[in-house]
Design a protein around this motif. Structure first.
Motif, PDB file in Angstrom:
ATOM      1  N   ALA A   1       0.887  -1.120  -0.037  1.00 29.69           N
ATOM      2  CA  ALA A   1       0.004   0.101   0.044  1.00 29.69           C
ATOM      3  C   ALA A   1       0.973   1.230   0.149  1.00 29.69           C
ATOM      4  CB  ALA A   1      -1.070   0.010   1.287  1.00 29.69           C
ATOM      5  N   GLU A   2       0.366   2.491  -0.249  1.00 25.78           N
ATOM      6  CA  GLU A   2       1.175   3.798  -0.257  1.00 25.78           C
ATOM      7  C   GLU A   2       1.997   3.704   0.717  1.00 25.78           C
ATOM      8  OE1 GLU A   2      -1.226   7.021  -1.157  1.00 25.78           O
ATOM      9  OE2 GLU A   2      -1.413   6.564  -3.526  1.00 25.78           O
ATOM     10  N   ASP A   3       3.236   3.928   0.866  1.00 25.12           N
ATOM     11  CA  ASP A   3       4.120   4.253   1.794  1.00 25.12           C
ATOM     12  C   ASP A   3       5.497   4.762   1.191  1.00 25.12           C
ATOM     13  OD1 ASP A   3       5.043   4.663   4.317  1.00 25.12           O
ATOM     14  OD2 ASP A   3       5.090   2.551   4.935  1.00 25.12           O
ATOM     15  N   HIS A   4       6.268   5.373   1.773  1.00 32.92           N
ATOM     16  CA  HIS A   4       7.562   5.868   1.438  1.00 32.92           C
ATOM     17  C   HIS A   4       7.616   6.359  -0.127  1.00 32.92           C
ATOM     18  CE1 HIS A   4       8.921   4.340   5.254  1.00 32.92           C
ATOM     19  NE2 HIS A   4       8.387   2.997   4.811  1.00 32.92           N
ATOM     20  N   LEU A   5       6.666   7.181  -0.662  1.00 32.26           N
ATOM     21  CA  LEU A   5       6.481   7.398  -1.899  1.00 32.26           C
ATOM     22  C   LEU A   5       7.473   8.638  -2.137  1.00 32.26           C
ATOM     23  CD1 LEU A   5       2.800   6.806  -3.195  1.00 32.26           C
ATOM     24  CD2 LEU A   5       4.515   5.175  -2.883  1.00 32.26           C
ATOM     25  N   ASP A   6       7.730   9.143  -1.110  1.00 38.79           N
ATOM     26  CA  ASP A   6       8.645  10.219  -1.055  1.00 38.79           C
ATOM     27  C   ASP A   6      10.118   9.895  -1.285  1.00 38.79           C
ATOM     28  OD1 ASP A   6       8.543   9.268   1.536  1.00 38.79           O
ATOM     29  OD2 ASP A   6       9.073  11.041   2.249  1.00 38.79           O
ATOM     30  N   TRP A   7      10.320   8.522  -1.153  1.00 42.08           N
ATOM     31  CA  TRP A   7      11.527   7.937  -1.046  1.00 42.08           C
ATOM     32  C   TRP A   7      11.831   7.518  -2.423  1.00 42.08           C
ATOM     33  CZ3 TRP A   7      14.886   3.827  -1.926  1.00 42.08           C
ATOM     34  CH2 TRP A   7      16.150   3.906  -1.347  1.00 42.08           C
ATOM     35  N   HIS A   8      10.734   6.608  -2.885  1.00 36.91           N
ATOM     36  CA  HIS A   8      10.785   5.754  -4.045  1.00 36.91           C
ATOM     37  C   HIS A   8      10.605   6.464  -5.279  1.00 36.91           C
ATOM     38  CE1 HIS A   8      11.960   2.005  -2.224  1.00 36.91           C
ATOM     39  NE2 HIS A   8      11.176   2.177  -1.152  1.00 36.91           N
ATOM     40  N   GLY A   9       9.698   7.651  -5.314  1.00 39.98           N
ATOM     41  CA  GLY A   9       9.350   8.490  -6.243  1.00 39.98           C
ATOM     42  C   GLY A   9       8.091   8.023  -6.990  1.00 39.98           C
ATOM     43  N   SER A  10       7.593   6.870  -6.737  1.00 39.87           N
ATOM     44  CA  SER A  10       6.189   6.150  -7.602  1.00 39.87           C
ATOM     45  C   SER A  10       5.881   4.985  -6.670  1.00 39.87           C
ATOM     46  CB  SER A  10       6.686   6.020  -8.863  1.00 39.87           C
ATOM     47  OG  SER A  10       7.352   4.775  -9.014  1.00 39.87           O
ATOM     48  N   MET A  11       4.699   4.534  -7.026  1.00 43.34           N
ATOM     49  CA  MET A  11       4.271   3.354  -6.451  1.00 43.34           C
ATOM     50  C   MET A  11       4.772   2.160  -7.154  1.00 43.34           C
ATOM     51  SD  MET A  11       2.055   2.288  -3.856  1.00 43.34           S
ATOM     52  CE  MET A  11       0.929   1.048  -3.799  1.00 43.34           C
ATOM     53  N   GLU A  12       4.987   2.188  -8.369  1.00 43.30           N
ATOM     54  CA  GLU A  12       5.610   1.404  -9.391  1.00 43.30           C
ATOM     55  C   GLU A  12       7.152   1.048  -8.513  1.00 43.30           C
ATOM     56  OE1 GLU A  12       2.361   3.101 -10.959  1.00 43.30           O
ATOM     57  OE2 GLU A  12       4.190   3.897 -10.344  1.00 43.30           O
ATOM     58  N   ALA A  13       7.995   2.045  -8.276  1.00 42.30           N
ATOM     59  CA  ALA A  13       9.278   1.683  -7.645  1.00 42.30           C
ATOM     60  C   ALA A  13       9.158   1.099  -6.384  1.00 42.30           C
ATOM     61  CB  ALA A  13      10.042   2.973  -7.807  1.00 42.30           C
ATOM     62  N   TYR A  14       8.368   1.476  -5.491  1.00 40.79           N
ATOM     63  CA  TYR A  14       7.893   0.983  -4.263  1.00 40.79           C
ATOM     64  C   TYR A  14       7.618  -0.506  -4.427  1.00 40.79           C
ATOM     65  CZ  TYR A  14       5.825   0.361   0.329  1.00 40.79           C
ATOM     66  OH  TYR A  14       5.405   0.065   1.526  1.00 40.79           O
ATOM     67  N   ALA A  15       6.762  -0.783  -5.359  1.00 43.37           N
ATOM     68  CA  ALA A  15       6.386  -2.341  -5.449  1.00 43.37           C
ATOM     69  C   ALA A  15       7.329  -2.998  -5.985  1.00 43.37           C
ATOM     70  CB  ALA A  15       5.014  -2.402  -6.330  1.00 43.37           C
ATOM     71  N   ALA A  16       8.254  -2.346  -6.915  1.00 41.45           N
ATOM     72  CA  ALA A  16       9.314  -3.145  -7.451  1.00 41.45           C
ATOM     73  C   ALA A  16      10.473  -3.600  -6.603  1.00 41.45           C
ATOM     74  CB  ALA A  16       9.973  -2.414  -8.646  1.00 41.45           C
ATOM     75  N   ALA A  17      10.678  -2.723  -5.487  1.00 41.37           N
ATOM     76  CA  ALA A  17      11.466  -2.943  -4.386  1.00 41.37           C
ATOM     77  C   ALA A  17      11.205  -4.196  -3.704  1.00 41.37           C
ATOM     78  CB  ALA A  17      11.712  -1.870  -3.635  1.00 41.37           C
ATOM     79  N   LYS A  18       9.649  -4.104  -3.369  1.00 40.63           N
ATOM     80  CA  LYS A  18       9.320  -5.348  -2.464  1.00 40.63           C
ATOM     81  C   LYS A  18       9.476  -6.548  -3.257  1.00 40.63           C
ATOM     82  CE  LYS A  18       7.554  -2.776   0.971  1.00 40.63           C
ATOM     83  NZ  LYS A  18       8.000  -2.970   2.175  1.00 40.63           N
ATOM     84  N   ALA A  19       9.222  -6.560  -4.518  1.00 36.12           N
ATOM     85  CA  ALA A  19       9.182  -7.879  -5.414  1.00 36.12           C
ATOM     86  C   ALA A  19      10.571  -8.519  -5.342  1.00 36.12           C
ATOM     87  CB  ALA A  19       8.833  -7.546  -6.735  1.00 36.12           C
ATOM     88  N   GLN A  20      11.579  -7.745  -4.870  1.00 30.59           N
ATOM     89  CA  GLN A  20      12.769  -8.343  -4.765  1.00 30.59           C
ATOM     90  C   GLN A  20      13.113  -9.617  -4.228  1.00 30.59           C
ATOM     91  OE1 GLN A  20      15.847  -7.054  -6.499  1.00 30.59           O
ATOM     92  NE2 GLN A  20      17.124  -8.328  -5.550  1.00 30.59           N
ATOM     93  N   VAL A  21      12.108  -9.853  -3.176  1.00 34.18           N
ATOM     94  CA  VAL A  21      12.156 -11.048  -2.371  1.00 34.18           C
ATOM     95  C   VAL A  21      11.678 -12.195  -3.031  1.00 34.18           C
ATOM     96  CG1 VAL A  21      11.950  -9.598  -0.012  1.00 34.18           C
ATOM     97  CG2 VAL A  21       9.858 -10.577  -1.246  1.00 34.18           C
ATOM     98  N   LEU A  22      10.790 -12.030  -4.273  1.00 34.04           N
ATOM     99  CA  LEU A  22      10.139 -13.240  -4.731  1.00 34.04           C
ATOM    100  C   LEU A  22      11.066 -13.807  -5.740  1.00 34.04           C
ATOM    101  CD1 LEU A  22       6.513 -11.554  -4.972  1.00 34.04           C
ATOM    102  CD2 LEU A  22       7.436 -13.010  -3.133  1.00 34.04           C
ATOM    103  N   THR A  23      12.459 -13.572  -5.888  1.00 37.37           N
ATOM    104  CA  THR A  23      13.383 -14.098  -6.816  1.00 37.37           C
ATOM    105  C   THR A  23      13.777 -15.292  -6.762  1.00 37.37           C
ATOM    106  OG1 THR A  23      14.897 -12.387  -6.040  1.00 37.37           O
ATOM    107  CG2 THR A  23      13.508 -11.657  -7.651  1.00 37.37           C
ATOM    108  N   GLY A  24      13.793 -15.890  -5.445  1.00 31.59           N
ATOM    109  CA  GLY A  24      14.324 -17.256  -5.273  1.00 31.59           C
ATOM    110  C   GLY A  24      13.639 -18.134  -5.478  1.00 31.59           C
ATOM    111  N   ARG A  25      13.791 -19.340  -4.793  1.00 33.64           N
ATOM    112  CA  ARG A  25      13.277 -20.757  -5.108  1.00 33.64           C
ATOM    113  C   ARG A  25      11.942 -20.725  -4.867  1.00 33.64           C
ATOM    114  NH1 ARG A  25      11.970 -24.596  -1.726  1.00 33.64           N
ATOM    115  NH2 ARG A  25      13.244 -23.974  -0.046  1.00 33.64           N
ATOM    116  N   VAL A  26      11.448 -19.979  -3.503  1.00 32.82           N
ATOM    117  CA  VAL A  26       9.915 -20.002  -3.279  1.00 32.82           C
ATOM    118  C   VAL A  26       9.283 -18.646  -3.228  1.00 32.82           C
ATOM    119  CG1 VAL A  26       8.063 -20.673  -1.402  1.00 32.82           C
ATOM    120  CG2 VAL A  26       9.965 -22.397  -2.126  1.00 32.82           C
TER     121      VAL A  26
END
Length: 496
Positions: free
Chosen positions: A208-233
């Motif tokens: 949900a919307e948070d730290h948008l002042d840091w990331h610049g956009s909701m898309e960038a914020y969500a992309a950072a979160k998605a980093q944890v989904l790049t492993g085996r499970v």
């Protein structure tokens, strides 16, 4: 801007490494750099912060200290002892910070402490590689990570909760006795600065919307979160639109959704009031079916309510995927106690309930407590960090008896209340200085006034709820300081 050079973590012996920020992650970064044979130089605008960092280092571990102007010079040209070969940044430093822009322009790589730890562990510089379990999301990270640690401990694993939950990830690699499993709570900032990190199992609880002042956009914020989904499970909240989409797009071999409803095959959910896993398969005469496995009644989960149940489901999904069994899940979650300042009941005075949810540092987090049942006198305000509070106010308006607003962005919440809840009484409280709190007791004085005003608005059966929907650092040291101030103020209402 020149391309940023790559550097092998195994080649840091003798290298000068600039550590930006002497705060929470700084000491751990210095310790692991020292263990790798590097020469750390800590940069901070506060000389006293560098002194505190040095005092926290073990005997024999030393580092140089510089202010930010000298740090810029080290990045641009080095000094008599040579140039900086790597920058390890505190996760809170934004990518557009001048020093980090200068590093990129000079071809100097920039890592966070999580990236440093990941690379060192992947290279097996501190023994065989660990199992990384990563937890992220806008809300619920700390509770889920603590639950995950508890389940893994019940299963007999050598596990340690780390990252945002306490011990820096870098320190886990140096810990004795050895830690084999990292239950790592990772923020979007930490993930942004850890682009190589591929956790064995990762979970995105919600977005949900948070730290948008840091990331610049909701898309960038969500992309950072998605980093944890790049492993085996990959695990994600199936009821959350953005988290579910990230799960669908994840490159992981196995996808596991968690939801409040009945689980589909490959998910965890709730069936007839019982947390249930549908992960195993059974081959019958004609086809392959999934056998639902009950874990424990939802009523046994703490914290109670939908958010606590989802956190428990997510922790269970991660733990089951690395070898924990259903009986481990049930035993650990029955014994689990939620941390402070997370919808914690404080006291009941003259029939009015007082609840501390200071950890609700964004609108999405505040929503759960506001809609938990009954009429609310809401204490809110602080730093909204670019989040839109209008949808929350519109949704919760029917349960509000009154609102007391504090903090720098209180005016934005007041405007939303005027639009969506014009009949709800609102009191705004100013601090002496909304930019810098100069009087040491002023935050407590403001909280005392806020709770006193809320108590006057409340009637028997109401709840006075601290759920700020905003960060705390405009007035308080952190959300814990804010929550403790609330508890003290409630005590004063009670006459203590």
């Amino acid at each position: 801007m020149t391309a940023v050079a790559e550097i092998d973590v195994r080649a840091l012996t003798g290298a000068r490494v600039l550590v930006l920020g002497a705060g929470v992650s700084g000491p751990g970064a210095v310790r692991i750099l020292d263990a790798l044979g590097a020469e750390p130089v800590v940069a901070d605008s506060r000389p006293e912060a560098i002194d505190r960092l040095r005092a926290a280092l073990p005997d024999g571990v030393t580092c140089a200290g510089v202010d930010l102007d000298r740090a810029a010079g080290l990045i641009a040209a080095g000094d008599g002892r040579g140039p900086v070969e790597l920058v390890v940044t505190s996760p809170g430093w934004r990518p557009d910070s001048p020093l980090l822009v200068a590093a990129a322009g000079s071809g100097v790589p920039v890592w966070g402490d999580v990236e440093l730890a990941w690379r060192a562990d992947a290279a097996e510089l501190f023994g065989p590689r660990r199992t990384w379990l990563a937890v992220t999301g806008t809300n619920g990270k700390t509770t889920t990570t603590a639950m995950l640690e508890a389940i893994c401990l019940e299963a007999g694993m050598a596990v340690r909760a780390c990252g945002n939950i306490g011990l820096p990830v870098t320190d886990v690699l140096l810990a004795e006795p050895r830690v084999d499993v990292l239950a790592a709570e990772l923020s979007s900032f930490q993930l942004h600065w850890a682009p190589s990190c591929r956790p064995d199992v990762g979970v995105v609880l919600n977005v949900a919307e948070d730290h948008l002042d840091w990331h610049g956009s909701m898309e960038a914020y969500a992309a950072a979160k998605a980093q944890v989904l790049t492993g085996r499970v990959a695990v994600a909240g199936a009821d959350d639109e953005i988290a579910a989409r990230l799960l669908a797009d994840a490159p992981a071999d196995t996808h596991i959704g968690v939801r409040l409803g009945a689980p589909a095959p490959g998910e965890l959910g709730v069936t007839d009031g019982t947390l249930t896993a549908c992960l195993g398969t059974h081959r019958g005469d004609d086809d392959e079916t999934v056998d639902p496995v009950p874990l424990l009644p939802a009523a046994d989960v703490s914290p109670a309510g939908p958010a606590g149940v989802l956190d428990a489901l997510a922790a269970s999904a991660v733990a089951l995927s690395v070898g924990a069994r259903p009986e481990h899940v049930a035993a650990a979650l029955r014994a689990f106690e939620v941390g402070a300042h997370r919808a914690a009941p404080v006291e009941t005075i003259d029939g009015v309930h007082y609840v501390d949810d200071s950890k609700a540092t964004n609108p999405h987090a505040a929503r759960t407590s506001l809609l938990a049942g009954g009429r609310r006198v809401w204490i809110a305000g602080g730093l909204l960090k670019g989040a839109d509070v209008d949808p929350l106010v519109a949704e919760v308006a029917p349960v509000l008896r009154g609102v007391v607003l504090i903090g720098r962005d209180r005016g934005r919440i007041a405007e939303a209340l005027a639009r969506h809840a014009p009949d709800v009484p609102v009191v705004q409280l100013e601090s002496g200085d909304d930019d810098v709190v100069a009087v040491p007791d002023e935050p407590q004085q403001t909280m005392d006034r806020a709770v006193a005003e809320a108590a006057r608005m409340a009637t028997g059966g109401d709840t006075v709820l601290l759920a700020p929907a905003a960060a705390s650092m405009d007035m308080f040291t952190d959300y814990g300081h804010r929550g403790r101030s609330f508890v003290l103020a409630v005590g004063r209402v009670a006459g203590r």
